[in-house]
Design a protein around this motif. Structure first.
Motif, PDB file in Angstrom:
ATOM      1  N   GLN A 121       0.906  -1.130  -0.135  1.00  0.00           N
ATOM      2  CA  GLN A 121      -0.098  -0.134  -0.155  1.00  0.00           C
ATOM      3  C   GLN A 121       1.004   1.304   0.121  1.00  0.00           C
ATOM      4  N   LYS A 122       1.719   1.289   0.750  1.00  0.00           N
ATOM      5  CA  LYS A 122       2.742   2.400   0.975  1.00  0.00           C
ATOM      6  C   LYS A 122       3.819   2.439  -0.172  1.00  0.00           C
ATOM      7  N   LEU A 123       4.068   1.066  -0.604  1.00  0.00           N
ATOM      8  CA  LEU A 123       5.427   1.074  -1.635  1.00  0.00           C
ATOM      9  C   LEU A 123       6.342   1.543  -0.811  1.00  0.00           C
ATOM     10  N   LYS A 124       6.735   1.078   0.408  1.00  0.00           N
ATOM     11  CA  LYS A 124       7.979   1.496   1.052  1.00  0.00           C
ATOM     12  C   LYS A 124       8.639   0.177   1.695  1.00  0.00           C
ATOM     13  N   ILE A 125       9.853   0.221   1.970  1.00  0.00           N
ATOM     14  CA  ILE A 125      10.646  -0.821   2.571  1.00  0.00           C
ATOM     15  C   ILE A 125      10.363  -0.909   4.063  1.00  0.00           C
ATOM     16  N   ASP A 126       9.869  -2.189   4.400  1.00  0.00           N
ATOM     17  CA  ASP A 126       9.669  -2.148   5.885  1.00  0.00           C
ATOM     18  C   ASP A 126      11.083  -3.077   6.734  1.00  0.00           C
ATOM     19  N   ASN A 127      11.658  -3.775   5.735  1.00  0.00           N
ATOM     20  CA  ASN A 127      12.919  -4.181   6.385  1.00  0.00           C
ATOM     21  C   ASN A 127      13.691  -4.815   5.146  1.00  0.00           C
ATOM     22  N   PHE A 128      14.939  -5.200   5.529  1.00  0.00           N
ATOM     23  CA  PHE A 128      15.899  -5.728   4.720  1.00  0.00           C
ATOM     24  C   PHE A 128      16.640  -6.747   5.465  1.00  0.00           C
ATOM     25  N   TYR A 129      16.942  -8.046   5.044  1.00  0.00           N
ATOM     26  CA  TYR A 129      17.690  -8.872   5.895  1.00  0.00           C
ATOM     27  C   TYR A 129      18.667  -9.267   5.083  1.00  0.00           C
ATOM     28  N   LYS A 130      20.005  -9.253   5.467  1.00  0.00           N
ATOM     29  CA  LYS A 130      20.990  -9.604   4.905  1.00  0.00           C
ATOM     30  C   LYS A 130      21.462 -11.082   5.070  1.00  0.00           C
ATOM     31  N   PHE A 131      21.820 -11.990   3.926  1.00  0.00           N
ATOM     32  CA  PHE A 131      22.227 -13.187   4.057  1.00  0.00           C
ATOM     33  C   PHE A 131      23.613 -13.566   3.551  1.00  0.00           C
ATOM     34  N   PRO A 132      24.170 -14.652   4.123  1.00  0.00           N
ATOM     35  CA  PRO A 132      25.580 -14.915   3.972  1.00  0.00           C
ATOM     36  C   PRO A 132      25.982 -15.356   2.462  1.00  0.00           C
ATOM     37  N   VAL A 133      25.012 -16.076   1.868  1.00  0.00           N
ATOM     38  CA  VAL A 133      25.359 -16.578   0.635  1.00  0.00           C
ATOM     39  C   VAL A 133      24.217 -16.258  -0.433  1.00  0.00           C
ATOM     40  N   ARG A 134      24.231 -16.696  -1.480  1.00  0.00           N
ATOM     41  CA  ARG A 134      22.939 -16.343  -2.643  1.00  0.00           C
ATOM     42  C   ARG A 134      21.880 -17.205  -2.164  1.00  0.00           C
ATOM     43  N   ALA A 135      20.606 -16.818  -1.927  1.00  0.00           N
ATOM     44  CA  ALA A 135      19.548 -17.500  -1.537  1.00  0.00           C
ATOM     45  C   ALA A 135      18.294 -16.875  -2.319  1.00  0.00           C
TER      46      ALA A 135
END
Length: 348
Positions: free
Chosen positions: A143-157
């Protein structure tokens, strides 16, 4: 003329079924979708096919109509999209962003992303987007077209599993030269944490749930593992190059690029293997679980499998079939990347 022919075929085949003939499956339409198309995204009555060369097409799969075709330079490398309430939400890898395109094909909104998106799923008004450079997972409020969160990963997933409204992301490229690159097996969004890899599971690719346990398949080795937070056990071997798993009539089903479909029964703990000499790239099943459908990228064949795991019907429908979706009990969609077409198959 094409629309009238489509309706005629549907009425004719439906009338055959009325008079007591068994179920039959027929290709009723082949819709051009352009080159470099590799998967189908479904929402409601609409299928979105992104063309990695820079276009996207939205098809109403019930009547075969194209409702939106974007080829005006708005998209660079679209990777996935969903057509929701007359708007197409699509991720662009070439111009890292999620873009909103209205029903007239114009850009309505755009959200810049700081990692390159490669896959997207939609659930409960949120977009879940996996990325590279860096590897991670975006949560986007629709609805807001905004980023709620970003989680970083150690490898390609890149792969995303949605199970009971929970989001799980296997840490796919977790091994190189016989050395684990990470001891994290998968990311569980409900806990906002990783599950640790206790059994050296290599290249985890897909996750399903049956009763209270989760099940995970590994790509190259083809192992099937039962797991919870602190428990992991191998229960079956599904050949090699396993790309998908699912639950079909109290069985885990998986496909192998080396040949066939594998079924593990929860009742007798036995494995059955069918279509042994046919490389299978993908499969899907309807909600009634009365038929399973599989496709071969090598032979171009479409297989209908019944509850008894017998080949009920098969059709040669293309040259390089790559993706299959079953949005209703009576409609199957198959993407043929070689012939640049979306096959609409109906059950009569």
């Amino acid at each position: 003329m094409k629309r009238y022919l489509y309706i005629f075929i549907v009425i004719l085949l439906a009338s055959i079924n009325i008079f007591g003939s068994p179920d039959t499956f027929q290709v009723v339409d082949k819709i051009p979708v352009g080159e470099r198309t590799f998967h189908i995204d479904i929402y409601g009555n609409y299928a979105t096919i992104c063309n990695y060369s820079g276009t996207a097409k939205v098809v109403d799969y019930v009547n075969g109509d194209t409702v939106l075709y974007v080829d005006n330079g708005i998209l660079s490398i679209p990777m996935a999209g969903y057509y929701i309430n007359n708007y197409l939400y699509v991720i662009d890898n070439g111009d890292p962003s999620i873009k909103v395109i209205n029903k007239w094909g114009s850009l309505s909104r755009k959200l810049k992303l700081y990692a390159r998106p490669i896959n997207m799923k939609y659930s409960n008004d949120k977009f879940y987007i996996t990325t590279i450079n860096p590897y991670g997972l975006y949560i986007i409020d629709k609805q807001k077209l905004k980023i709620d969160n970003f989680y970083k990963f150690p490898v390609r997933a890149p792969f995303i599993s949605i199970i009971d409204d929970d989001i799980m992301v296997p840490m796919y490229e977790n091994e190189k030269d016989d050395i684990l690159k990470t001891y994290k097996l998968l990311f569980d969004l409900s806990k906002e944490d990783f599950i640790i890899n206790l059994k050296r599971i290599l290249f985890p690719i897909d996750i399903v749930k049956y009763n209270d346990y989760y099940y995970l398949g590994e790509y190259f080795e083809g192992g099937i593992f039962e797991f919870s937070d602190n428990y992991q056990k191998k229960i079956a071997q599904f050949g090699k190059n396993l790309t998908n798993i699912g639950i079909f009539n109290d069985m885990i089903v998986g496909n192998s690029h080396y040949g066939g479909l594998y079924f593990y029964s929860f009742k007798d703990k036995k494995i059955r293997h069918i279509l042994k000499d046919i490389p299978i790239v993908d499969f899907a099943y309807n909600k009634s679980n009365d038929f399973l459908f599989a496709i071969s990228h090598i032979t171009g064949e479409f297989f209908v499998i019944d509850k008894n795991l017998k080949v009920y019907e098969k059709l040669k429908i293309g040259d390089y079939l790559i993706d299959i979706e079953v949005p209703t009990d009576n409609i199957i969609l198959v993407l043929d990347t070689e012939n640049k077409t979306l096959n609409i198959i109906r059950r009569f």
